[in-house]
Write a protein that holds these residues in place. Structure first.
Motif, PDB file in Angstrom:
ATOM      1  N   GLY A  87       2.487 -17.895 108.598  1.00  0.00           N
ATOM      2  CA  GLY A  87       3.462 -18.120 107.319  1.00  0.00           C
ATOM      3  C   GLY A  87       4.699 -17.513 107.962  1.00  0.00           C
ATOM      4  N   ALA A  88       4.821 -16.948 109.162  1.00  0.00           N
ATOM      5  CA  ALA A  88       6.213 -16.515 109.439  1.00  0.00           C
ATOM      6  C   ALA A  88       7.411 -17.347 109.255  1.00  0.00           C
ATOM      7  CB  ALA A  88       6.115 -15.718 110.714  1.00  0.00           C
ATOM      8  N   LYS A  89       8.470 -16.868 108.860  1.00  0.00           N
ATOM      9  CA  LYS A  89       9.503 -18.086 108.670  1.00  0.00           C
ATOM     10  C   LYS A  89      10.348 -18.391 109.951  1.00  0.00           C
ATOM     11  CE  LYS A  89      10.623 -16.732 103.720  1.00  0.00           C
ATOM     12  NZ  LYS A  89      11.489 -16.410 102.962  1.00  0.00           N
ATOM     13  N   SER A  90      10.317 -17.628 110.995  1.00  0.00           N
ATOM     14  CA  SER A  90      10.787 -17.954 112.487  1.00  0.00           C
ATOM     15  C   SER A  90       9.775 -18.069 113.381  1.00  0.00           C
ATOM     16  CB  SER A  90      11.811 -16.811 112.848  1.00  0.00           C
ATOM     17  OG  SER A  90      12.957 -16.551 111.824  1.00  0.00           O
ATOM     18  N   THR A  91      10.123 -18.845 114.234  1.00  0.00           N
ATOM     19  CA  THR A  91       8.982 -19.264 115.528  1.00  0.00           C
ATOM     20  C   THR A  91       9.789 -18.961 116.710  1.00  0.00           C
ATOM     21  OG1 THR A  91       7.651 -20.581 113.910  1.00  0.00           O
ATOM     22  CG2 THR A  91       7.327 -20.810 116.655  1.00  0.00           C
ATOM     23  N   LEU A  92       9.402 -18.196 117.528  1.00  0.00           N
ATOM     24  CA  LEU A  92       9.879 -18.326 118.920  1.00  0.00           C
ATOM     25  C   LEU A  92       9.048 -18.887 119.772  1.00  0.00           C
ATOM     26  CD1 LEU A  92      12.270 -16.725 120.213  1.00  0.00           C
ATOM     27  CD2 LEU A  92      10.857 -15.169 121.007  1.00  0.00           C
ATOM     28  N   THR A  93       9.491 -19.990 120.717  1.00  0.00           N
ATOM     29  CA  THR A  93       8.672 -20.813 121.557  1.00  0.00           C
ATOM     30  C   THR A  93       8.823 -20.085 123.042  1.00  0.00           C
ATOM     31  OG1 THR A  93       8.506 -22.713 120.274  1.00  0.00           O
ATOM     32  CG2 THR A  93       7.904 -22.925 122.356  1.00  0.00           C
ATOM     33  N   ARG A 124       6.664 -15.483 114.500  1.00  0.00           N
ATOM     34  CA  ARG A 124       5.382 -15.920 115.259  1.00  0.00           C
ATOM     35  C   ARG A 124       5.916 -16.566 116.511  1.00  0.00           C
ATOM     36  NH1 ARG A 124       0.750 -19.472 113.847  1.00  0.00           N
ATOM     37  NH2 ARG A 124       0.721 -21.194 115.284  1.00  0.00           N
ATOM     38  N   VAL A 125       5.176 -15.953 117.700  1.00  0.00           N
ATOM     39  CA  VAL A 125       5.678 -16.413 118.997  1.00  0.00           C
ATOM     40  C   VAL A 125       4.749 -17.165 119.589  1.00  0.00           C
ATOM     41  CG1 VAL A 125       6.076 -15.764 121.137  1.00  0.00           C
ATOM     42  CG2 VAL A 125       6.696 -14.315 119.349  1.00  0.00           C
ATOM     43  N   ALA A 245      18.730  -6.837 119.809  1.00  0.00           N
ATOM     44  CA  ALA A 245      19.087  -6.437 118.494  1.00  0.00           C
ATOM     45  C   ALA A 245      19.405  -7.754 117.603  1.00  0.00           C
ATOM     46  CB  ALA A 245      20.245  -5.485 118.721  1.00  0.00           C
ATOM     47  N   LYS A 246      20.265  -8.664 118.478  1.00  0.00           N
ATOM     48  CA  LYS A 246      20.691  -9.809 117.749  1.00  0.00           C
ATOM     49  C   LYS A 246      19.570 -10.736 117.372  1.00  0.00           C
ATOM     50  CE  LYS A 246      23.840 -13.764 118.297  1.00  0.00           C
ATOM     51  NZ  LYS A 246      24.910 -14.258 118.959  1.00  0.00           N
ATOM     52  N   LEU A 247      18.391 -10.956 118.234  1.00  0.00           N
ATOM     53  CA  LEU A 247      17.309 -11.608 117.839  1.00  0.00           C
ATOM     54  C   LEU A 247      16.640 -10.909 116.563  1.00  0.00           C
ATOM     55  CD1 LEU A 247      15.233 -13.918 118.495  1.00  0.00           C
ATOM     56  CD2 LEU A 247      14.216 -12.134 119.843  1.00  0.00           C
ATOM     57  N   LYS A 248      16.412  -9.852 116.609  1.00  0.00           N
ATOM     58  CA  LYS A 248      15.866  -9.132 115.345  1.00  0.00           C
ATOM     59  C   LYS A 248      16.680  -9.267 114.190  1.00  0.00           C
ATOM     60  CE  LYS A 248      14.524  -4.580 113.541  1.00  0.00           C
ATOM     61  NZ  LYS A 248      14.447  -3.108 113.699  1.00  0.00           N
ATOM     62  N   GLN A 249      17.946  -9.293 114.169  1.00  0.00           N
ATOM     63  CA  GLN A 249      19.003  -9.516 113.010  1.00  0.00           C
ATOM     64  C   GLN A 249      18.756 -11.234 112.553  1.00  0.00           C
ATOM     65  OE1 GLN A 249      23.395  -9.542 113.864  1.00  0.00           O
ATOM     66  NE2 GLN A 249      23.359  -7.898 112.175  1.00  0.00           N
ATOM     67  N   LEU A 250      18.656 -12.089 113.645  1.00  0.00           N
ATOM     68  CA  LEU A 250      18.559 -13.431 113.360  1.00  0.00           C
ATOM     69  C   LEU A 250      17.207 -13.756 112.466  1.00  0.00           C
ATOM     70  CD1 LEU A 250      19.786 -15.297 116.278  1.00  0.00           C
ATOM     71  CD2 LEU A 250      20.939 -14.930 114.096  1.00  0.00           C
ATOM     72  N   VAL A 251      15.946 -12.997 112.969  1.00  0.00           N
ATOM     73  CA  VAL A 251      14.629 -13.152 112.547  1.00  0.00           C
ATOM     74  C   VAL A 251      14.798 -12.440 111.004  1.00  0.00           C
ATOM     75  CG1 VAL A 251      12.169 -12.597 112.838  1.00  0.00           C
ATOM     76  CG2 VAL A 251      13.749 -13.302 114.891  1.00  0.00           C
ATOM     77  N   GLU A 252      15.419 -11.317 111.142  1.00  0.00           N
ATOM     78  CA  GLU A 252      15.171 -10.583 109.464  1.00  0.00           C
ATOM     79  C   GLU A 252      15.988 -11.320 108.721  1.00  0.00           C
ATOM     80  OE1 GLU A 252      16.279  -6.758 110.648  1.00  0.00           O
ATOM     81  OE2 GLU A 252      13.963  -6.002 110.775  1.00  0.00           O
ATOM     82  N   ALA A 253      17.141 -11.914 109.122  1.00  0.00           N
ATOM     83  CA  ALA A 253      17.784 -12.567 107.943  1.00  0.00           C
ATOM     84  C   ALA A 253      16.988 -13.963 107.462  1.00  0.00           C
ATOM     85  CB  ALA A 253      19.219 -12.919 108.709  1.00  0.00           C
ATOM     86  N   ALA A 254      16.600 -14.788 108.522  1.00  0.00           N
ATOM     87  CA  ALA A 254      15.605 -15.781 107.928  1.00  0.00           C
ATOM     88  C   ALA A 254      14.606 -15.529 107.220  1.00  0.00           C
ATOM     89  CB  ALA A 254      15.242 -16.631 109.264  1.00  0.00           C
ATOM     90  N   ASP A 255      13.943 -14.278 107.538  1.00  0.00           N
ATOM     91  CA  ASP A 255      12.916 -13.740 106.654  1.00  0.00           C
ATOM     92  C   ASP A 255      13.142 -13.346 105.022  1.00  0.00           C
ATOM     93  OD1 ASP A 255       9.891 -12.495 106.405  1.00  0.00           O
ATOM     94  OD2 ASP A 255      11.034 -10.805 106.048  1.00  0.00           O
ATOM     95  N   LYS A 256      14.545 -12.767 104.904  1.00  0.00           N
ATOM     96  CA  LYS A 256      14.896 -12.691 103.672  1.00  0.00           C
ATOM     97  C   LYS A 256      15.416 -14.147 102.990  1.00  0.00           C
ATOM     98  CE  LYS A 256      16.518  -8.096 105.040  1.00  0.00           C
ATOM     99  NZ  LYS A 256      17.823  -7.119 105.233  1.00  0.00           N
ATOM    100  N   GLY A 257      15.816 -14.917 103.968  1.00  0.00           N
ATOM    101  CA  GLY A 257      16.046 -16.126 103.469  1.00  0.00           C
ATOM    102  C   GLY A 257      16.653 -16.534 102.270  1.00  0.00           C
TER     103      GLY A 257
END
Length: 257
Positions: A87-93, A124-125, A245-257
């Motif tokens: 259910g994670a809102k971001s996926t890293l392939t 989710r990776v 740090a930027k990747l974390k920021q992008l993922v957390e922003a998407a999670d807060k959505g």
């Protein structure tokens, strides 16, 4: 102006000219190092120079038989090994080769953030394993290590074993991972992995055909090299400003959505 003063100024100008030439030479050496290094910085994705598939034409099917996907593999043709919540809102392939030094550099830089985000359920990776170095430099270490990692997935120990393989990666030209005994020995570093079932899976090459199929998918995707890293389908590897740090920021922003 006295002769002494003129000599003094001339000497000062000469010293300045020498220093300028030294600085120019240092700048040239620095630029050469930056251009020539395979990994120039482990903090940014773009600083990790991927292994370009210039010799990909040498890659051929291993003739490994049917593609037996590891337990829990998902996605098209079950070629992705997932880490993290569905259910994670971001996926890293991530497309990786265990013999690839640039992949190791990516892992060293980003692993803490990836662990943090997946453990928190925010990311989710999906890992795709390839054997690019085998084709470029010869040997079977990429294939053997990927099969062993798939065997670890069967045992529910993929992430830990994946990290152990990269932590113990031999030099790119050293095909040490071609030895199943080496891969089984490294499994001892992961609690509960070194079992008869795991050993048999490694020795039998149970997932060789699956690794081969994953590699063919990599080639069909026309990716430039490994690692290839996509965040929700966007190739963030090409973003020269990307950092953990930027990747974390992008993922957390998407999670807060």
């Amino acid at each position: 102006m006295s002769e002494k003063n003129r000599d003094g100024k001339r000497t000062a100008r000469e010293r300045l000219a020498v220093e300028r030439e030294k600085q120019k030479a240092a700048d040239r050496r620095r630029r050469a190092l930056i251009v020539g290094a395979s990994v120039v910085c482990v903090l940014g994705l773009a600083a990790v120079v991927g292994v370009v598939a210039a010799n990909a034409g040498k890659d051929k099917s291993t003739g490994a038989g049917p593609a037996v996907a590891p337990s829990g593999a998902q996605g098209k043709d079950s070629l992705a090994i997932p880490v993290g919540k569905d259910g994670a809102k971001s996926t890293l392939t991530v497309w990786e080769d265990f013999r690839c030094p640039a992949c190791q550099a990516f892992e060293v830089a980003y692993r803490p953030v990836l662990h943090e985000l997946t453990d928190a359920g925010k990311l989710r990776v999906e890992y795709h394993l390839v054997r690019l170095i085998d084709g470029n430099l010869g040997g079977t270490g990429s294939l053997r290590a990927a099969n062993a990692a798939a065997c670890a997935q069967d045992a529910g120990r993929f992430r830990d074993y994946h990290d152990v393989l990269f932590a113990n990666q031999p030099k790119e030209t050293d095909d040490a991972f071609a030895g199943n005994d080496k891969l089984i020995d490294l499994a001892g570093k992961v609690k509960g992995l070194d079992t008869p079932a795991f050993r048999k899976c490694v020795q039998d090459g149970t997932h060789d055909g699956w690794v081969d199929k994953s590699h063919q998918a990599f080639k069909s995707g026309s990716f430039g090299g490994t690692p290839t890293v996509l965040l929700d389908g966007k190739n963030v590897y090409q973003d020269r400003t990307m950092t953990p740090a930027k990747l974390k920021q992008l993922v957390e922003a998407a999670d807060k959505g």
